[in-house]
Design a protein around this motif. Sequence first.
Motif, PDB file in Angstrom:
ATOM      1  N   VAL A   1      71.513 -14.450 -13.503  1.00 16.60           N
ATOM      2  CA  VAL A   1      71.070 -15.714 -14.080  1.00 16.60           C
ATOM      3  C   VAL A   1      72.200 -16.751 -14.044  1.00 16.60           C
ATOM      4  CG1 VAL A   1      70.330 -16.871 -16.194  1.00 16.60           C
ATOM      5  CG2 VAL A   1      69.302 -14.689 -15.544  1.00 16.60           C
ATOM      6  N   ILE A   2      71.907 -17.905 -13.426  1.00 17.58           N
ATOM      7  CA  ILE A   2      72.855 -19.028 -13.390  1.00 17.58           C
ATOM      8  C   ILE A   2      72.680 -19.896 -14.630  1.00 17.58           C
ATOM      9  CG2 ILE A   2      73.570 -21.088 -12.115  1.00 17.58           C
ATOM     10  CD1 ILE A   2      74.205 -18.496 -10.676  1.00 17.58           C
TER      11      ILE A   2
ATOM     12  N   PHE B   1      62.329  -7.037 -15.044  1.00 14.03           N
ATOM     13  CA  PHE B   1      61.803  -8.389 -15.175  1.00 14.03           C
ATOM     14  C   PHE B   1      61.015  -8.728 -13.916  1.00 14.03           C
ATOM     15  CE2 PHE B   1      64.907  -8.822 -18.533  1.00 14.03           C
ATOM     16  CZ  PHE B   1      64.341  -9.754 -19.391  1.00 14.03           C
ATOM     17  N   LEU B   2      59.921  -9.441 -14.114  1.00 15.70           N
ATOM     18  CA  LEU B   2      59.168  -9.994 -12.993  1.00 15.70           C
ATOM     19  C   LEU B   2      59.673 -11.400 -12.726  1.00 15.70           C
ATOM     20  CD1 LEU B   2      55.516  -8.958 -13.964  1.00 15.70           C
ATOM     21  CD2 LEU B   2      57.146  -7.698 -12.539  1.00 15.70           C
TER      22      LEU B   2
ATOM     23  N   ARG C   1      60.031 -17.991 -12.897  1.00 16.20           N
ATOM     24  CA  ARG C   1      59.648 -17.733 -14.282  1.00 16.20           C
ATOM     25  C   ARG C   1      59.903 -16.248 -14.551  1.00 16.20           C
ATOM     26  NH1 ARG C   1      56.900 -21.032 -17.361  1.00 16.20           N
ATOM     27  NH2 ARG C   1      56.104 -22.249 -15.579  1.00 16.20           N
ATOM     28  N   LEU C   2      60.755 -15.944 -15.525  1.00 17.93           N
ATOM     29  CA  LEU C   2      61.106 -14.566 -15.829  1.00 17.93           C
ATOM     30  C   LEU C   2      60.165 -14.003 -16.888  1.00 17.93           C
ATOM     31  CD1 LEU C   2      65.025 -14.553 -15.907  1.00 17.93           C
ATOM     32  CD2 LEU C   2      63.496 -13.789 -14.091  1.00 17.93           C
ATOM     33  N   LEU C   3      59.552 -12.875 -16.569  1.00 17.58           N
ATOM     34  CA  LEU C   3      58.637 -12.196 -17.490  1.00 17.58           C
ATOM     35  C   LEU C   3      59.139 -10.784 -17.732  1.00 17.58           C
ATOM     36  CD1 LEU C   3      55.300 -13.358 -15.827  1.00 17.58           C
ATOM     37  CD2 LEU C   3      56.326 -14.279 -17.892  1.00 17.58           C
ATOM     38  N   HIS C   4      59.347 -10.437 -18.991  1.00 18.36           N
ATOM     39  CA  HIS C   4      59.909  -9.131 -19.337  1.00 18.36           C
ATOM     40  C   HIS C   4      58.838  -8.040 -19.268  1.00 18.36           C
ATOM     41  CE1 HIS C   4      62.299  -6.463 -22.361  1.00 18.36           C
ATOM     42  NE2 HIS C   4      62.537  -6.138 -21.101  1.00 18.36           N
ATOM     43  N   ASP C   5      59.076  -7.042 -18.446  1.00 22.09           N
ATOM     44  CA  ASP C   5      58.201  -5.875 -18.343  1.00 22.09           C
ATOM     45  C   ASP C   5      58.930  -4.722 -19.018  1.00 22.09           C
ATOM     46  OD1 ASP C   5      56.531  -3.807 -17.688  1.00 22.09           O
ATOM     47  OD2 ASP C   5      56.812  -3.949 -15.515  1.00 22.09           O
TER      48      ASP C   5
ATOM     49  N   PHE D   1      52.650 -17.074  -3.585  1.00 22.73           N
ATOM     50  CA  PHE D   1      53.873 -16.276  -3.508  1.00 22.73           C
ATOM     51  C   PHE D   1      53.755 -15.082  -4.453  1.00 22.73           C
ATOM     52  CE2 PHE D   1      55.021 -20.368  -1.937  1.00 22.73           C
ATOM     53  CZ  PHE D   1      56.045 -20.165  -1.020  1.00 22.73           C
ATOM     54  N   MET D   2      54.161 -13.928  -3.980  1.00 19.03           N
ATOM     55  CA  MET D   2      54.065 -12.694  -4.758  1.00 19.03           C
ATOM     56  C   MET D   2      55.244 -12.557  -5.723  1.00 19.03           C
ATOM     57  SD  MET D   2      52.782  -9.949  -1.872  1.00 19.03           S
ATOM     58  CE  MET D   2      52.606  -8.665  -3.124  1.00 19.03           C
ATOM     59  N   ASP D   3      55.013 -11.782  -6.789  1.00 18.86           N
ATOM     60  CA  ASP D   3      56.074 -11.506  -7.755  1.00 18.86           C
ATOM     61  C   ASP D   3      57.185 -10.698  -7.099  1.00 18.86           C
ATOM     62  OD1 ASP D   3      54.573 -12.758  -9.667  1.00 18.86           O
ATOM     63  OD2 ASP D   3      53.951 -10.921 -10.697  1.00 18.86           O
ATOM     64  N   GLN D   4      58.408 -10.927  -7.587  1.00 16.92           N
ATOM     65  CA  GLN D   4      59.527 -10.078  -7.257  1.00 16.92           C
ATOM     66  C   GLN D   4      59.929  -9.352  -8.534  1.00 16.92           C
ATOM     67  OE1 GLN D   4      61.560 -13.756  -5.514  1.00 16.92           O
ATOM     68  NE2 GLN D   4      62.512 -12.133  -4.319  1.00 16.92           N
ATOM     69  N   THR D   5      60.719  -8.304  -8.408  1.00 17.89           N
ATOM     70  CA  THR D   5      61.165  -7.570  -9.584  1.00 17.89           C
ATOM     71  C   THR D   5      62.676  -7.381  -9.541  1.00 17.89           C
ATOM     72  OG1 THR D   5      60.847  -5.406  -8.529  1.00 17.89           O
ATOM     73  CG2 THR D   5      58.989  -6.333  -9.759  1.00 17.89           C
ATOM     74  N   ILE D   6      63.243  -7.230 -10.739  1.00 19.14           N
ATOM     75  CA  ILE D   6      64.667  -6.972 -10.858  1.00 19.14           C
ATOM     76  C   ILE D   6      64.882  -6.134 -12.112  1.00 19.14           C
ATOM     77  CG2 ILE D   6      65.096  -9.118 -12.129  1.00 19.14           C
ATOM     78  CD1 ILE D   6      67.828  -9.254 -10.743  1.00 19.14           C
ATOM     79  N   ALA D   7      65.767  -5.165 -12.026  1.00 16.24           N
ATOM     80  CA  ALA D   7      66.028  -4.281 -13.155  1.00 16.24           C
ATOM     81  C   ALA D   7      66.544  -5.080 -14.341  1.00 16.24           C
ATOM     82  CB  ALA D   7      67.034  -3.203 -12.761  1.00 16.24           C
ATOM     83  N   ALA D   8      66.131  -4.694 -15.533  1.00 16.58           N
ATOM     84  CA  ALA D   8      66.510  -5.429 -16.745  1.00 16.58           C
ATOM     85  C   ALA D   8      68.022  -5.485 -16.928  1.00 16.58           C
ATOM     86  CB  ALA D   8      65.845  -4.795 -17.965  1.00 16.58           C
ATOM     87  N   ASP D   9      68.716  -4.403 -16.581  1.00 14.45           N
ATOM     88  CA  ASP D   9      70.172  -4.383 -16.774  1.00 14.45           C
ATOM     89  C   ASP D   9      70.923  -5.132 -15.678  1.00 14.45           C
ATOM     90  OD1 ASP D   9      69.681  -2.650 -14.710  1.00 14.45           O
ATOM     91  OD2 ASP D   9      70.702  -0.930 -15.595  1.00 14.45           O
ATOM     92  N   ALA D  10      70.203  -5.610 -14.651  1.00 15.47           N
ATOM     93  CA  ALA D  10      70.851  -6.330 -13.559  1.00 15.47           C
ATOM     94  C   ALA D  10      70.565  -7.822 -13.591  1.00 15.47           C
ATOM     95  CB  ALA D  10      70.412  -5.761 -12.212  1.00 15.47           C
TER      96      ALA D  10
END
Length: 232
Positions: free
Chosen positions: A221-222, A198-199, A188-192, A207-216
């Motif tokens: 995304v498939i 994004f979380l 589930r993608l949550l915008h921070d 399971f813990m949240d992971q993070t990824i940079a918004a521009d990446a």
Amino acid sequence: MTEIDTQETGNRFDEAFERIKKSTGMRTQVEIAKLLDIRQSSISDAKRRQSIPDSWLIKLYQIYNLNPNWIIDGESPQFLGEQRGGALSVRDAGDVYGRKPKHYQAPVCAMSLSPQSQGGWTETPVETVTVPEQFHRPSLLVVRMDESDMEPLIGRGALVGIDKERKTIRSGGLYALDMPVEGLVIKRLLHDAENGRFLLRSDNPAFMDQTIAADAVVERVIGRVAWVFQEI
């Protein structure tokens, strides 16, 4: 929800199964098993218990609008239509017999990385599944969930349909992503917005949240999750 027990009124499994075959145009247990996306042994188990599983009734209603009471007891009407204006309308049998619903054979891909993968996750079919017309689309990708991180919404072993054309990110939506080392994951993608990221959240709190940079995130995304097939 529990299975409907036919033993109370006698042995009627064979009669119910015959109604399923005639109304779907299927002739063998193999065909019925493919239609319901179950093992053929599940039919033998149901016959031994003299019980028609609710999951069969739900799927037959979703695909053919078959009345569960008609399947079990032969109780009219045979077909149920969509609910409109608060009343349940009866679907004309000719709608089904005049145009038999189409089904498509779709490959089911593994979520893990292929040993031959060089630049990330690739579609590697490992089995096939029969998909009803209303759930099929040219951009469909089907995978079998191999982890429990999205339970209880998506259980391990569930079939997940992903629309590869739906890549526009909506915060809170379910998406399939190509992640380094992990392969394909569903989160589930949550915008921070405050932190420009994004979380990646699992529905399973273990399971813990992971993070990824918004521009990446866009290149990862498939597609967006469109449907889930699983036992209930």
